[in-house]
Design a protein around this motif. Structure first.
Motif, PDB file in Angstrom:
ATOM      1  N   ASP A 148       0.811  -1.211   0.000  1.00  0.00           N
ATOM      2  CA  ASP A 148       0.000   0.000   0.000  1.00  0.00           C
ATOM      3  C   ASP A 148       0.851   1.271   0.000  1.00  0.00           C
ATOM      4  N   LYS A 149       2.160   1.139   0.075  1.00  0.00           N
ATOM      5  CA  LYS A 149       3.040   2.302   0.167  1.00  0.00           C
ATOM      6  C   LYS A 149       3.779   2.544  -1.145  1.00  0.00           C
ATOM      7  N   GLU A 150       3.907   3.817  -1.501  1.00  0.00           N
ATOM      8  CA  GLU A 150       4.663   4.206  -2.690  1.00  0.00           C
ATOM      9  C   GLU A 150       6.103   4.567  -2.350  1.00  0.00           C
ATOM     10  N   LEU A 151       6.371   4.783  -1.071  1.00  0.00           N
ATOM     11  CA  LEU A 151       7.710   5.151  -0.602  1.00  0.00           C
ATOM     12  C   LEU A 151       7.874   4.616   0.809  1.00  0.00           C
ATOM     13  N   SER A 152       8.938   3.854   1.051  1.00  0.00           N
ATOM     14  CA  SER A 152       9.154   3.246   2.363  1.00  0.00           C
ATOM     15  C   SER A 152      10.627   3.279   2.735  1.00  0.00           C
ATOM     16  N   VAL A 153      10.892   2.977   3.995  1.00  0.00           N
ATOM     17  CA  VAL A 153      12.261   2.836   4.485  1.00  0.00           C
ATOM     18  C   VAL A 153      12.529   1.365   4.717  1.00  0.00           C
ATOM     19  N   ALA A 154      13.632   0.872   4.192  1.00  0.00           N
ATOM     20  CA  ALA A 154      14.019  -0.520   4.363  1.00  0.00           C
ATOM     21  C   ALA A 154      15.332  -0.602   5.122  1.00  0.00           C
ATOM     22  N   ALA A 155      15.477  -1.643   5.900  1.00  0.00           N
ATOM     23  CA  ALA A 155      16.719  -1.859   6.649  1.00  0.00           C
ATOM     24  C   ALA A 155      17.618  -2.786   5.846  1.00  0.00           C
ATOM     25  N   ASN A 156      18.669  -2.224   5.260  1.00  0.00           N
ATOM     26  CA  ASN A 156      19.605  -2.985   4.460  1.00  0.00           C
ATOM     27  C   ASN A 156      20.730  -3.515   5.347  1.00  0.00           C
ATOM     28  N   GLU A 157      21.138  -4.734   5.106  1.00  0.00           N
ATOM     29  CA  GLU A 157      22.139  -5.386   5.961  1.00  0.00           C
ATOM     30  C   GLU A 157      23.454  -4.611   6.020  1.00  0.00           C
ATOM     31  N   LYS A 158      23.825  -3.970   4.910  1.00  0.00           N
ATOM     32  CA  LYS A 158      25.125  -3.294   4.843  1.00  0.00           C
ATOM     33  C   LYS A 158      25.029  -1.774   4.881  1.00  0.00           C
ATOM     34  N   LEU A 159      23.923  -1.237   4.372  1.00  0.00           N
ATOM     35  CA  LEU A 159      23.829   0.215   4.245  1.00  0.00           C
ATOM     36  C   LEU A 159      23.006   0.882   5.325  1.00  0.00           C
ATOM     37  N   GLY A 160      22.272   0.085   6.095  1.00  0.00           N
ATOM     38  CA  GLY A 160      21.395   0.675   7.103  1.00  0.00           C
ATOM     39  C   GLY A 160      20.035   1.000   6.514  1.00  0.00           C
ATOM     40  N   LYS A 161      19.391   2.054   7.005  1.00  0.00           N
ATOM     41  CA  LYS A 161      18.055   2.422   6.542  1.00  0.00           C
ATOM     42  C   LYS A 161      18.145   3.224   5.254  1.00  0.00           C
ATOM     43  N   ILE A 162      17.510   2.690   4.203  1.00  0.00           N
ATOM     44  CA  ILE A 162      17.515   3.365   2.910  1.00  0.00           C
ATOM     45  C   ILE A 162      16.095   3.410   2.350  1.00  0.00           C
ATOM     46  N   LEU A 163      15.873   4.319   1.402  1.00  0.00           N
ATOM     47  CA  LEU A 163      14.553   4.481   0.809  1.00  0.00           C
ATOM     48  C   LEU A 163      14.357   3.552  -0.376  1.00  0.00           C
ATOM     49  N   GLY A 207      31.482   6.464  -7.965  1.00  0.00           N
ATOM     50  CA  GLY A 207      31.689   7.458  -6.921  1.00  0.00           C
ATOM     51  C   GLY A 207      30.731   8.631  -7.020  1.00  0.00           C
ATOM     52  N   LEU A 208      29.611   8.447  -7.773  1.00  0.00           N
ATOM     53  CA  LEU A 208      28.667   9.538  -8.010  1.00  0.00           C
ATOM     54  C   LEU A 208      27.239   9.214  -7.602  1.00  0.00           C
ATOM     55  N   TRP A 209      26.920   7.938  -7.536  1.00  0.00           N
ATOM     56  CA  TRP A 209      25.550   7.520  -7.258  1.00  0.00           C
ATOM     57  C   TRP A 209      25.485   6.833  -5.888  1.00  0.00           C
ATOM     58  N   PHE A 210      24.478   7.213  -5.093  1.00  0.00           N
ATOM     59  CA  PHE A 210      24.411   6.680  -3.727  1.00  0.00           C
ATOM     60  C   PHE A 210      22.965   6.394  -3.319  1.00  0.00           C
ATOM     61  N   ALA A 211      22.784   5.295  -2.628  1.00  0.00           N
ATOM     62  CA  ALA A 211      21.483   5.007  -2.033  1.00  0.00           C
ATOM     63  C   ALA A 211      21.144   6.135  -1.062  1.00  0.00           C
ATOM     64  N   VAL A 212      19.852   6.398  -0.905  1.00  0.00           N
ATOM     65  CA  VAL A 212      19.386   7.538  -0.124  1.00  0.00           C
ATOM     66  C   VAL A 212      18.815   7.081   1.217  1.00  0.00           C
ATOM     67  N   THR A 213      19.193   7.758   2.276  1.00  0.00           N
ATOM     68  CA  THR A 213      18.645   7.446   3.598  1.00  0.00           C
ATOM     69  C   THR A 213      17.299   8.128   3.772  1.00  0.00           C
ATOM     70  N   GLU A 214      16.628   7.844   4.880  1.00  0.00           N
ATOM     71  CA  GLU A 214      15.302   8.421   5.124  1.00  0.00           C
ATOM     72  C   GLU A 214      15.346   9.922   5.369  1.00  0.00           C
ATOM     73  N   THR A 215      16.536  10.491   5.539  1.00  0.00           N
ATOM     74  CA  THR A 215      16.668  11.940   5.700  1.00  0.00           C
ATOM     75  C   THR A 215      17.174  12.618   4.427  1.00  0.00           C
ATOM     76  N   GLY A 216      17.333  11.836   3.360  1.00  0.00           N
ATOM     77  CA  GLY A 216      17.814  12.388   2.098  1.00  0.00           C
ATOM     78  C   GLY A 216      19.327  12.374   1.951  1.00  0.00           C
ATOM     79  N   LYS A 217      20.035  11.925   2.973  1.00  0.00           N
ATOM     80  CA  LYS A 217      21.501  11.885   2.923  1.00  0.00           C
ATOM     81  C   LYS A 217      21.967  10.633   2.148  1.00  0.00           C
ATOM     82  N   LYS A 218      23.249  10.629   1.802  1.00  0.00           N
ATOM     83  CA  LYS A 218      23.838   9.486   1.136  1.00  0.00           C
ATOM     84  C   LYS A 218      24.106   8.362   2.141  1.00  0.00           C
ATOM     85  N   ALA A 219      23.793   7.126   1.734  1.00  0.00           N
ATOM     86  CA  ALA A 219      24.137   5.977   2.579  1.00  0.00           C
ATOM     87  C   ALA A 219      25.666   5.889   2.666  1.00  0.00           C
TER      88      ALA A 219
END
Length: 352
Positions: free
Chosen positions: A232-247, A335-347
């Motif tokens: 039911d969600k279009e945007l969520s936070v997932a807990a990644n084993e290596k990166l932590g919480k990402i969108l 070195g230019l593309w990064f997964a995004v955290t729930e605050t918009g920061k780079k993982a």
């Protein structure tokens, strides 16, 4: 150094100031603003610009061998021939023309009544499929085929009422480089719906990404492949084993930001070939987001006029190199593309 040369530019900067703070500040909500370079035609935006990352043909689609002839090669206005159903791993069961070219629908069109809104430069990038000579094969209900009269008087094929298009950047049978472009173009399923939606609903996203399994999501139930999903969600936070919480988006695809873009001023630089490999994420309904503050969610207008999702003013993308839900193959790419955290920061880079 920023140069302001027109009254329009000054107005754009003022809008940006109101929407997004400098230096990675919070979005204030409603940040649908026009970035530097807006106003270019769709052909300019998705033309033969230099991209970033691997060539699209290496990342998406499964076709091999010769080009798709008149349908997906040079004469993209050629007849449809016998339509078929083809399985593309990253998209699902899609409709193709007689030469194997993936067929698409445009969300700005309407099926009831059928209406095509893609003309001019748009129709150069997304050639309409002629209605003449189109026939259905097994898996496609012939009763769903029809025609709509375009603004130039020609007849365009429709499927379940939706006007049908090819994508100029699909050059081989089985490619689906147009899936998700601008958040408004989608490969057609045999019933006229979006192939990616049917794949998800059928449980096609039940496996975790290689070496990047997802743990429990924020607000979602436990999934069957080592990660959780919340349909039911279009945007969520997932807990990644290596990166932590990402969108992740509604299809559990990791969202990325690009260091050549900027949040101040809000600027989109991934166009052309780049946007084929890194698909601009579609805007979301804030009421269908989980685990992220609503004021961080916004949109930006891309050079082709389409809207792209932003997180804390950063344009975000999905990566065609992520072929299964939960993968993060794009993290720290070049070195230019990064997964995004729930605050918009780079993982964290070290974790990738």
């Amino acid at each position: 150094m920023r140069r302001v040369t027109t009254v329009g530019s000054v107005a754009a900067v003022l809008m940006l100031t109101a929407a997004c703070g400098g230096g990675g500040g919070e979005a204030r909500g409603g940040n649908s603003v026009q970035p530097v370079g807006a106003g270019k035609s769709l052909a300019d935006a998705y033309g033969a610009g230099s991209g970033y990352g691997a060539a699209p043909g290496e990342l998406s689609g499964s076709g091999a061998g010769s080009a798709a002839g008149d349908a997906a090669g040079g004469g993209k206005g050629g007849p449809a021939g016998q339509l078929a159903v083809r399985e593309i791993a990253s998209v699902g069961s899609v409709v193709t023309d007689g030469a194997g070219a993936t067929l698409y629908r445009f969300e700005k069109d309407t099926p009831q009544p059928p209406k095509s809104t893609c003309d001019g430069d748009c129709a150069t990038a997304w050639p309409p499929v002629p209605a003449d000579d189109a026939t259905a094969s097994a898996g496609i209900d012939a009763g769903l085929l029809g025609a709509v009269t375009r603004s130039d008087g020609t007849k365009q094929l429709t499927l379940a009422g939706w006007p049908v298009y090819r994508y100029a950047k699909d050059t081989r049978p089985g490619e689906a480089n147009g899936e998700g472009v601008g958040g408004t173009w989608h490969a057609l399923a045999p019933d006229g719906k979006k192939a990616v939606d049917k794949k998800q609903n059928a449980g096609g996203g039940g496996r975790s990404g290689t070496g990047m399994g997802m743990g429990m999501g924020m607000g979602g139930g436990s999934g069957s492949g080592g990660y959780s999903q919340n349909p039911d969600k279009e945007l969520s936070v997932a807990a990644n084993e290596k990166l932590g919480k990402i969108l992740v988006d509604g299809q559990w695809r990791t969202l990325y930001r690009f260091d050549k873009d900027s949040a101040w001023p809000m600027k989109v630089t991934c166009v052309g070939a780049c946007a084929e490999t890194w698909k601009p994420a579609a805007p979301v309904d804030k009421t269908k987001a989980s685990g992220i503050r609503p004021e961080l969610i916004g949109t930006v207008k891309r050079p082709d006029g389409s809207e792209q999702l932003t997180i804390d003013c950063w344009p975000v993308y999905t990566f065609t190199g992520d072929t299964e839900p939960g993968q993060t193959n794009g993290h720290n790419k070049q070195g230019l593309w990064f997964a995004v955290t729930e605050t918009g920061k780079k993982a964290p880079v070290s974790a990738g």
